[in-house]
Design an enzyme around this catalytic site. Sequence first.
Site, PDB file in Angstrom:
ATOM      1  N   ALA A  23     107.452   6.069  35.878  1.00 39.01           N
ATOM      2  CA  ALA A  23     106.210   6.800  36.172  1.00 39.01           C
ATOM      3  C   ALA A  23     106.164   8.154  35.466  1.00 39.01           C
ATOM      4  CB  ALA A  23     106.069   7.014  37.677  1.00 39.01           C
ATOM      5  N   GLY A  24     107.266   8.551  34.823  1.00 31.38           N
ATOM      6  CA  GLY A  24     107.345   9.892  34.250  1.00 31.38           C
ATOM      7  C   GLY A  24     106.711   9.996  32.871  1.00 31.38           C
ATOM      8  N   MET A  26     108.121  10.680  29.980  1.00 33.91           N
ATOM      9  CA  MET A  26     108.879   9.944  28.963  1.00 33.91           C
ATOM     10  C   MET A  26     108.896   8.444  29.252  1.00 33.91           C
ATOM     11  SD  MET A  26     109.795  11.742  26.498  1.00 33.91           S
ATOM     12  CE  MET A  26     110.775  10.437  25.781  1.00 33.91           C
ATOM     13  N   GLY A  98     118.658   9.639  28.477  1.00 35.69           N
ATOM     14  CA  GLY A  98     118.061  10.836  27.876  1.00 35.69           C
ATOM     15  C   GLY A  98     117.919  11.989  28.840  1.00 35.69           C
ATOM     16  N   ASN A 124     118.636  14.648  22.806  1.00 34.20           N
ATOM     17  CA  ASN A 124     117.390  14.613  22.049  1.00 34.20           C
ATOM     18  C   ASN A 124     117.416  13.399  21.123  1.00 34.20           C
ATOM     19  OD1 ASN A 124     115.320  15.192  20.044  1.00 34.20           O
ATOM     20  ND2 ASN A 124     115.231  17.188  21.029  1.00 34.20           N
ATOM     21  N   HIS A 156     109.809  25.498  26.247  1.00 36.14           N
ATOM     22  CA  HIS A 156     109.308  24.215  26.747  1.00 36.14           C
ATOM     23  C   HIS A 156     108.159  24.442  27.725  1.00 36.14           C
ATOM     24  CE1 HIS A 156     113.066  22.513  25.153  1.00 36.14           C
ATOM     25  NE2 HIS A 156     112.439  21.360  25.168  1.00 36.14           N
ATOM     26  N   HIS A 157     107.483  23.354  28.035  1.00 38.07           N
ATOM     27  CA  HIS A 157     106.365  23.316  28.992  1.00 38.07           C
ATOM     28  C   HIS A 157     106.769  23.837  30.371  1.00 38.07           C
ATOM     29  CE1 HIS A 157     108.305  19.648  30.578  1.00 38.07           C
ATOM     30  NE2 HIS A 157     108.579  19.409  29.310  1.00 38.07           N
ATOM     31  N   LYS A 160     109.227  21.883  33.038  1.00 37.81           N
ATOM     32  CA  LYS A 160     110.651  21.579  32.791  1.00 37.81           C
ATOM     33  C   LYS A 160     111.529  22.217  33.862  1.00 37.81           C
ATOM     34  CE  LYS A 160     114.165  21.338  29.217  1.00 37.81           C
ATOM     35  NZ  LYS A 160     114.516  19.957  29.600  1.00 37.81           N
TER      36      LYS A 160
HETATM   37  P1  NAD Z   1     109.076  13.575  34.468  1.00 37.67           P
HETATM   38  O1  NAD Z   1     109.283  14.422  35.668  1.00 37.67           O
HETATM   39  O2  NAD Z   1     107.701  13.435  33.890  1.00 37.67           O
HETATM   40  O3  NAD Z   1     109.629  12.085  34.748  1.00 37.67           O
HETATM   41  C1  NAD Z   1     110.816  11.802  35.447  1.00 37.67           C
HETATM   42  C2  NAD Z   1     110.550  10.566  36.291  1.00 37.67           C
HETATM   43  O4  NAD Z   1     111.794  10.139  36.869  1.00 37.67           O
HETATM   44  C3  NAD Z   1     109.592  10.843  37.459  1.00 37.67           C
HETATM   45  O5  NAD Z   1     108.577   9.858  37.481  1.00 37.67           O
HETATM   46  C4  NAD Z   1     110.502  10.776  38.696  1.00 37.67           C
HETATM   47  O6  NAD Z   1     109.820  10.321  39.854  1.00 37.67           O
HETATM   48  C5  NAD Z   1     111.549   9.783  38.213  1.00 37.67           C
HETATM   49  N1  NAD Z   1     112.815   9.824  38.950  1.00 37.67           N
HETATM   50  C6  NAD Z   1     113.503  10.900  39.394  1.00 37.67           C
HETATM   51  N2  NAD Z   1     114.616  10.501  40.050  1.00 37.67           N
HETATM   52  C7  NAD Z   1     114.620   9.159  40.016  1.00 37.67           C
HETATM   53  C8  NAD Z   1     115.521   8.179  40.498  1.00 37.67           C
HETATM   54  N3  NAD Z   1     116.616   8.502  41.205  1.00 37.67           N
HETATM   55  N4  NAD Z   1     115.247   6.876  40.254  1.00 37.67           N
HETATM   56  C9  NAD Z   1     114.138   6.523  39.575  1.00 37.67           C
HETATM   57  N5  NAD Z   1     113.246   7.410  39.084  1.00 37.67           N
HETATM   58  C10 NAD Z   1     113.492   8.717  39.302  1.00 37.67           C
HETATM   59  O7  NAD Z   1     110.090  14.143  33.356  1.00 37.67           O
HETATM   60  P2  NAD Z   1     110.149  13.820  31.787  1.00 37.67           P
HETATM   61  O8  NAD Z   1     109.438  14.880  31.020  1.00 37.67           O
HETATM   62  O9  NAD Z   1     109.825  12.382  31.554  1.00 37.67           O
HETATM   63  O10 NAD Z   1     111.720  14.074  31.528  1.00 37.67           O
HETATM   64  C11 NAD Z   1     112.711  13.375  32.243  1.00 37.67           C
HETATM   65  C12 NAD Z   1     114.093  13.809  31.763  1.00 37.67           C
HETATM   66  O11 NAD Z   1     114.249  13.495  30.378  1.00 37.67           O
HETATM   67  C13 NAD Z   1     114.354  15.311  31.873  1.00 37.67           C
HETATM   68  O12 NAD Z   1     115.716  15.510  32.194  1.00 37.67           O
HETATM   69  C14 NAD Z   1     114.054  15.820  30.450  1.00 37.67           C
HETATM   70  O13 NAD Z   1     114.709  17.035  30.155  1.00 37.67           O
HETATM   71  C15 NAD Z   1     114.607  14.670  29.654  1.00 37.67           C
HETATM   72  N6  NAD Z   1     114.083  14.536  28.297  1.00 37.67           N
HETATM   73  C16 NAD Z   1     114.965  14.156  27.339  1.00 37.67           C
HETATM   74  C17 NAD Z   1     114.531  13.927  26.040  1.00 37.67           C
HETATM   75  C18 NAD Z   1     115.519  13.417  25.003  1.00 37.67           C
HETATM   76  O14 NAD Z   1     115.130  13.211  23.834  1.00 37.67           O
HETATM   77  N7  NAD Z   1     116.769  13.146  25.393  1.00 37.67           N
HETATM   78  C19 NAD Z   1     113.186  14.110  25.700  1.00 37.67           C
HETATM   79  C20 NAD Z   1     112.294  14.508  26.714  1.00 37.67           C
HETATM   80  C21 NAD Z   1     112.755  14.703  28.017  1.00 37.67           C
END
Ligand code: NAD
Length: 268
Positions: A23-24, A26, A98, A124, A156-157, A160
């Site tokens: 749902a997030g 990413m 990620g 990343n 960042h936004h 975060k």
């Molecule tokens: P977001 O808050 O939009 O999405 C995270 C989702 O994970 C939410 O829908 C949340 O409900 C869900 N979630 C949380 N705990 C959970 C669990 N135990 N089980 C199942 N779902 C769960 O955040 P986002 O912007 O998508 O980022 C998520 C993570 O990815 C952050 O840590 C961010 O820093 C990281 N990120 C990494 C990269 C990369 O390239 N590695 C790029 C962007 C974001």
Amino acid sequence: MARRGAIGKGMGMHRGIGVAGIAGRMGRLVAEEALAAATKVTGGIDRPGAETPAGIAVLPDMAALAAISDVVVEFTHASSVQAHARAIAASQCAWVLGTTGLSPEDEAAVAEAAKHVAVVHAPNFSPGVNLVLALAEKMAAALPAETYDAEIVEMHHRQKVDAPSGTAVGMGRAVAKGRGVNLADVTESGRDGHTGARKTGAIGFAALRGGQVVGEHTLIFAAGTEHITLTHRAFDRRAFATGAVRAALWVQGRQPGLYSMMDVLGMT
Ligand code: NAD
């Protein structure tokens, strides 16, 4: 250290990609990019009550998702990492992780899972950032720490939740590696108040938050006589989603081990 494994059984994607955090921001993009790459999305998991994209099965937990997937791609929250690492370790499913903001205990749980299955863990997934990390290490090796102060600034936004960003920490690790030191021993983060003079050899971090900035990172090597800066700007988080799907296609069928995006891109 990444371990290179031969591509073993299960080379073809039989079941598909599962998405943790469906749902997030990413997670949604990863599902879209997997479908765009003609790869099946087996299903997803998220927090109870989260609004998940239509047409994708929602599974009760990581164990259930891993049981029906070749690879799970995860972008959730650091608090989930240890439990998910245990579920992945008990499965036959590869893991592309990620999520950022991991504690040393979380990192240890990821390393433990990688003894059982193939894991790609990257702060990343954009090819450009990984090139910057490689350059950062080379620059740090060439520029003496006594003369060139290394500072990392990221923005960042406003949503975060962790700071400094995983990518900023990755940049710090690359500089530390180039200098042959341990990042934890030289980090100067969140300076405020009477901090005293900058320590020679320190690696400094500053984090800005605001608006909807997808991700900006600048590494500065500052000497008395010159400054060298290396900047990466991401305009669309789809760059990370595409990279994560690329990692998922690369990792499935590999030997157990902890791999980086550098391995996926053939940059090691
Ligand atoms: P977001 O808050 O939009 O999405 C995270 C989702 O994970 C939410 O829908 C949340 O409900 C869900 N979630 C949380 N705990 C959970 C669990 N135990 N089980 C199942 N779902 C769960 O955040 P986002 O912007 O998508 O980022 C998520 C993570 O990815 C952050 O840590 C961010 O820093 C990281 N990120 C990494 C990269 C990369 O390239 N590695 C790029 C962007 C974001």
